[in-house]
Structure formats: structure tokens, C-alpha cells
Enzyme design. Structure first.
Site, short mmCIF file in Angstrom:
data_model
loop_
_atom_site.label_atom_id
_atom_site.label_comp_id
_atom_site.label_asym_id
_atom_site.label_seq_id
_atom_site.Cartn_x
_atom_site.Cartn_y
_atom_site.Cartn_z
N LEU A 194 2.80 -0.93 5.08
CA LEU A 194 2.45 -1.09 3.66
C LEU A 194 0.97 -1.39 3.56
O LEU A 194 0.52 -2.52 3.79
CB LEU A 194 3.29 -2.20 3.02
CG LEU A 194 4.69 -1.82 2.52
CD1 LEU A 194 5.55 -1.26 3.62
CD2 LEU A 194 5.37 -3.03 1.89
N ASP A 195 0.19 -0.38 3.20
CA ASP A 195 -1.27 -0.50 3.16
C ASP A 195 -1.71 -1.28 1.92
O ASP A 195 -1.26 -1.01 0.80
CB ASP A 195 -1.89 0.90 3.15
CG ASP A 195 -3.40 0.85 3.02
OD1 ASP A 195 -4.04 0.33 3.94
OD2 ASP A 195 -3.91 1.30 1.97
N ALA A 196 -2.62 -2.25 2.13
CA ALA A 196 -3.24 -3.00 1.03
C ALA A 196 -2.22 -3.55 0.05
O ALA A 196 -2.46 -3.65 -1.15
CB ALA A 196 -4.26 -2.11 0.30
#
Length: 560
Positions: free
Chosen positions: A227-229
Site C-alpha cells: 500500500l503505497d503512501a
């Protein structure tokens, strides 16, 4: 009440939750009917991750994912059980993290069949870029055209809105001006850049769209989901807009869904923030992230070797705790981004951080800055390959390699699942030509290679590439054979002096491994009891203190 409905009610209220839950159930059932590949349950000492771009290696007139599979099958399959392919979707900037279409493969890399072929060789981690989408995407372009379907898909606020409390990871404005189809100007929330448009999760339709994307990735073979950023997902002007309660609820919802669709899938949160905030994404140890990125590790290992003093590293490691056996750390030293500094604020004095930054700048590193609420700027990350970060320009390759392997011994022996960046495997040096070409600091550590160049470099025993590759490969292979390096085996940090970072991994049976690292450029002795050197595969005789050469490390045990 079922858990998904309860989470939806806590985010959107009871009225919206019922219809949303029904739509989500339908999507879950659709995915379940496809009888997806069974995932591994949990993790063990054999799980080592490689981080790479999908076009990291190339051959003329060939899709780069097929070239990568060739590289993996020939050189990497004995080292890495999992491969994190950085965003392989069509994109408009940020080397993939400005996604144009979540459900397509970048044609340069290949297609979904190439991804499927790769899943037959290794387990894959997909990036789920859930906070933002490209300004060039159909979603945002439809919004600009005032297509009702995409109304309120993005956060539009009056230009004068007070956003001074918002946590800023960049020195760019929070709001970016765009012109709508009717000629009016809208100011849209852009946390990272004008080309990366934040999604508005306050709109239930956005969440449903993104859950469809998540389910699609599971159908296409993702066994790890990054889960990016993710910390920035929920926006509430007047707050920091990071780590808000509803963000955590959405992350928990994502986990609920992936465990219904594909049990065993590992969800990892990427939050480049201070340690105390980072570990909140474990939730209670069973309801949120399976793993969190161990962001303090890269700068702390760097600072320890740079100064020859492991006090801060040892103090931090001594306090590490996991919330249970269903959660662990995702450990790394280098990645496609720079070496983040925010995670060690509060661990190291600011003066020590700034001194480290200044020293590395003198040796060719670049620095990126963030905007503070008071309008000032602070160093946000150091842009440099980890090989060059640990060393000085005047050093010889023997010294470079020894420091580098020392750092990776720490990575591979502390609790958690270790990940090694492709540039590190290759012993890469700073790519200043890449920076000049793109104008972006992060390009210093993102060089792409023709496969033929790698084959030549790995075949030549004199090159730093070959020596680094073989050195890391040996450490990984030995690690895989030691059950005491299972991520869940406890760690005790030993006090053997500031120059030594020493840890003990021991299980309930009393078996143990002692790992000692000399962080300094001087020989040091340590009074430890052991009769077997694991890395050398030979006995240790006598009871005299063990003498460690500069930057030497040993993996020791009393069990042959």
C-alpha cells in the site's frame, strides 16, 4: 454484524454502508469463483524479497518482463522467494507511481500474460498505489470534463483554504490549479506532485473503485500487496491529514477483503514516517498490516557505520517489539526512493542528522527537502546508492565491499522479512548521468541496464558487481538454512561496546545464534562464548576473546 459492514459504518455511516457492503460482497464472490492460486501461510527464514523495476533489465525488441524472467531464472531464483516489481502499469511520471491505468501493464514491459508467466517462477508483490492517480488518467480527465460519474472523485477546495497543519512530504503546494471543461478553475489536492492527483475516499464510489482494483490484483497473482503512501488517504482540513482514524479503518477493510479473496496474501503498508507512527499500522497485530516497512533501519545502519558508533542503532533495536506472530517488519536498506530521514527524527538529534547529510553531500550524494508548517524546509531524504552512501569516493573496492556486506549482515539477521534492492545486488554506484537526464534526484539510484552488460559484469570475478552479487548471495543462502533467523524468533541486543552491534536470536529450546558486527575502522575484541562460526563453516577453539577486523562480522553459535 459482519466485520466489513461494521467498518463501512464507521467510515461512511449506516445509511451508505448497507449498499456498499452488498457491492463489495459481490466483488469478493466474483473473485472467489476464479479459484485463485493458494498462498503460503505466514513467513519464515527463507522468505527474502527482491525489489526491482519491471524494465530493470532489457534486450532489444523484447518485452522487459520476459527479460527479467530470464534474469531471475538464471541468476536470482536461489536468492529470492518473492519479487517486488515496482509499479508496472502505464504511468506519466515518478517512474511508475503516477499511474494512468491501474488495470493495464505498461506495453514496454509486456502484458498480463508476462506477469502470469513470472508467477510460475516466483511469488510477486504488486504496488497498490491507493492514494493518488495520474493527472493523465481517464479518471481525472473525465473529472476535468465534468463527467458526472467522476464527480467528487478528487478533493477540490477553495484556494484560500488554510492547510497549514497538513503534513507535507514535499516542498510543493498542497493544491494545484486545473481548468474544468466549463472554463472554471478548481484547486485540487496533490500531496506529491501536480501529476499525482489524490483520490477522494470520502466519496464511497472511490472506495468501491479501488476495492475492485485490489481484487483484480489478487486475481492476477499478487501474493504480497504494498500500500503505497497509504497514510495520506483520508483528508480533513484543519488536521495533519496523515494517519487519521478513517485511514486506518480503510486499511483494515482492505485486509478483511484480501483475506476473504486470497487467504495468505501479505499486506504491507508503506509509511515513511517516524517509527512510533509507522508501527500503528500493525493495528492490534491481527487486523491491519501484516508487515510495515522498517524505515528507521537504512539511516540508522548508515549512521552507525559512518560514525563507527552503534549506540543509536542498538538503542532503537533494543526497543523493537512485534504485536504478535501474525505481524512482522519488512526490513530493507535501499529502495527505489532515497534514504528517508523523517523516520529517525526523535531517535537521532537533529544536529546529528544534519551532520550526516552534510558529510554525504560532500561525497556526492544529493538531498531532497520537505516543507515544514512554518514555511521552512528540512532534509527529507538522501538520494544516493547505498554502496556510495556507506563509503567515500577515495575508498578502494575492498573497503566498499566489506562495509556493504556488513550492512547487509545486519539486514539479514534482525527480526523480519528482508528485502534487497536490485541496485544493491549489483553493487551500483551513483548514476549522476541519470540525474542529469531526468532532472530528478531519485534517478541517482534507478539506473536500468542492458542484460548483456549485467551478464558480462557478473561473469568477471574482478568487478565490484560480481563480488557484491556473490557476497550477498552467500549471506542469503546461509540465512535460509538457519531456523533461528525465522522472522518471529526473538532478538536480544547485546552490549559489547559502542563499536559493536551485537544481537542474539534464541528460541524456546535454548538454541541461539550470536551475530556480532564491528562498525568501526579499527580492530576490536569482544568477549563472547561460541564454538562454531556459521559463515566460515568451521569450529572456534579456545576461550580467548574474538577479535574482529575493521568492518568484520561473524555469525556464531554453540551448536555445530
Amino acid at each position: 454484524m459482519n466485520i466489513i459492514l461494521r467498518r463501512l459504518e464507521s467510515i461512511y455511516g449506516a445509511e451508505s454502508a448497507i449498499s456498499m457492503e452488498q457491492a463489495i460482497r459481490e466483488r469478493i464472490q466474483e473473485a472467489q469463483l476464479k479459484k485463485l492460486k493458494q498462498r503460503k501461510s505466514g513467513w519464515d527464514q527463507e522468505d527474502v524479497v527482491m525489489i526491482t523495476y519491471g524494465d530493470q533489465f532489457w534486450e532489444k525488441d523484447r518485452a522487459t518482463l520476459t527479460t527479467f524472467k530470464k534474469m531471475y531464472d538464471t541468476y536470482l531464483n536461489e536468492m529470492f522467494e518473492v519479487v517486488h516489481i515496482l509499479p508496472f502499469y502505464p504511468y506519466s511520471s515518478d517512474d511508475g507511481f503516477s499511474v494512468i491505468d491501474y488495470k493495464k501493464v505498461n506495453p514496454k514491459l509486456g502484458d498480463w500474460q508476462d506477469v502470469t508467466d513470472l508467477t510460475k517462477s516466483t511469488r510477486l508483490m504488486f504496488d497498490y498505489v491507493c492514494n493518488h492517480i495520474s493527472a493523465k488518467s481517464d479518471w481525472f480527465q473525465s473529472f476535468l470534463k465534468q463527467d458526472k460519474q467522476y464527480d467528487e472523485f478528487f478533493v477540490s477546495l477553495p484556494k484560500e483554504t488554510d492547510l497549514s497543519a497538513v503534513t507535507r512530504p514535499r516542498a510543493t503546494p498542497v493544491l494545484t490549479e486545473f481548468e474544468m471543461a466549463n472554463g472554471e478553475k478548481e484547486h485540487i489536492w496533490t500531496t506529491f506532485s501536480a501529476d499525482q492527483i489524490d483520490l477522494n475516499f470520502e466519496n464511497p464510489n472511490v472506495l468501491l473503485k479501488m476495492i475492485d482494483v485490489l481484487a483484480f490484483y489478487l486475481e492476477e497473482g499478487a501474493e504480497y500487496i504494498r500500500l503505497d503512501a497509504v497514510g495520506f488517504m483520508w483528508k480533513e482540513p484543519g488536521t495533519t491529514c496523515i494517519h487519521l482514524e478513517k485511514t486506518h479503518e480503510i486499511v483494515k477493510l482492505f485486509r478483511d477483503i484480501l483475506e476473504e479473496i486470497a487467504p495468505g496474501t501479505v499486506m504491507i503498508t508503506e509509511t515513511n514516517v517516524p517509527h512510533k507512527d509507522n508501527i500503528t499500522y500493525f493495528g492490534d497485530g491481527q487486523d491491519e498490516a501484516h508487515m510495515v516497512y522498517q524505515f528507521p533501519l537504512p539511516p540508522l545502519v548508515l549512521q552507525a557505520i559512518h560514525t563507527g558508533d552503534g549506540s543509536a542503532l542498538s538503542g532503537w533495536a533494543r526497543d523493537l517489539e512485534l504485536p504478535g506472530e501474525d505481524a512482522t517488519f519488512f526490513n530493507f536498506l535501499a529502495s527505489h526512493d532515497g534514504i528517508g530521514l523523517n523516520p529517525i527524527r526523535g531517535i537521532l538529534p537533529e544536529a546529528d542528522i544534519l551532520a550526516l547529510v552534510a558529510d554525504l553531500e560532500d561525497e556526492g550524494a544529493l538531498v531532497s527537502y520537505k516543507q515544514n508548517p512554518d514555511g521552512t524546509q528540512s532534509p527529507y531524504e538522501i538520494n544516493v546508492t547505498y554502496m556510495d552512501a556507506l563509503n567515500r569516493l577515495a575508498d578502494n573496492d575492498d573497503t566498499r565491499l566489506q562495509r556493504f556486506l556488513l550492512a547487509h549482515s545486519i539486514l539479514l539477521t534482525i527480526p523480519g522479512v528482508p528485502a534487497v534492492y536490485v541496485q544493491s545486488i549489483l553493487g551500483a554506484r551513483n548514476d549522476l548521468d541519470g540525474v542529469a537526464e531526468t532532472g530528478h534526484n531519485r534517478s541517482i539510484n534507478r539506473k536500468k541496464y542492458p542484460l548483456s552488460e549485467i551478464e558480462v559484469g557478473l561473469a568477471d570475478e574482478k568487478t565490484l558487481m560480481h563480488r557484491t552479487f556473490e557476497g550477498i548471495k552467500e549471506l542469503i543462502q546461509v540465512r535460509k538454512g538457519q531456523t533461528l533467523f525465522h522472522p518471529n524468533v526473538p532478538m536480544e541486543v547485546m552490549d559489547l561496546g559502542k563499536e559493536i552491534f551485537a544481537i542474539k536470536r534464541a528460541d524456546a529450546s535454548g538454541d541461539s545464534i550470536l551475530v556480532v558486527h564491528n562498525l568501526s575502522n579499527q580492530a576490536v575484541s569482544c568477549d563472547v562464548v561460541a564454538n562454531w562460526d556459521i559463515l566460515k563453516g568451521q569450529p572456534i577453539y579456545g576461550s580467548a576473546p574474538i577479535v574482529l577486523a575493521p568492518y568484520e562480522f561473524r555469525w556464531l553459535t554453540n551448536k555445530n
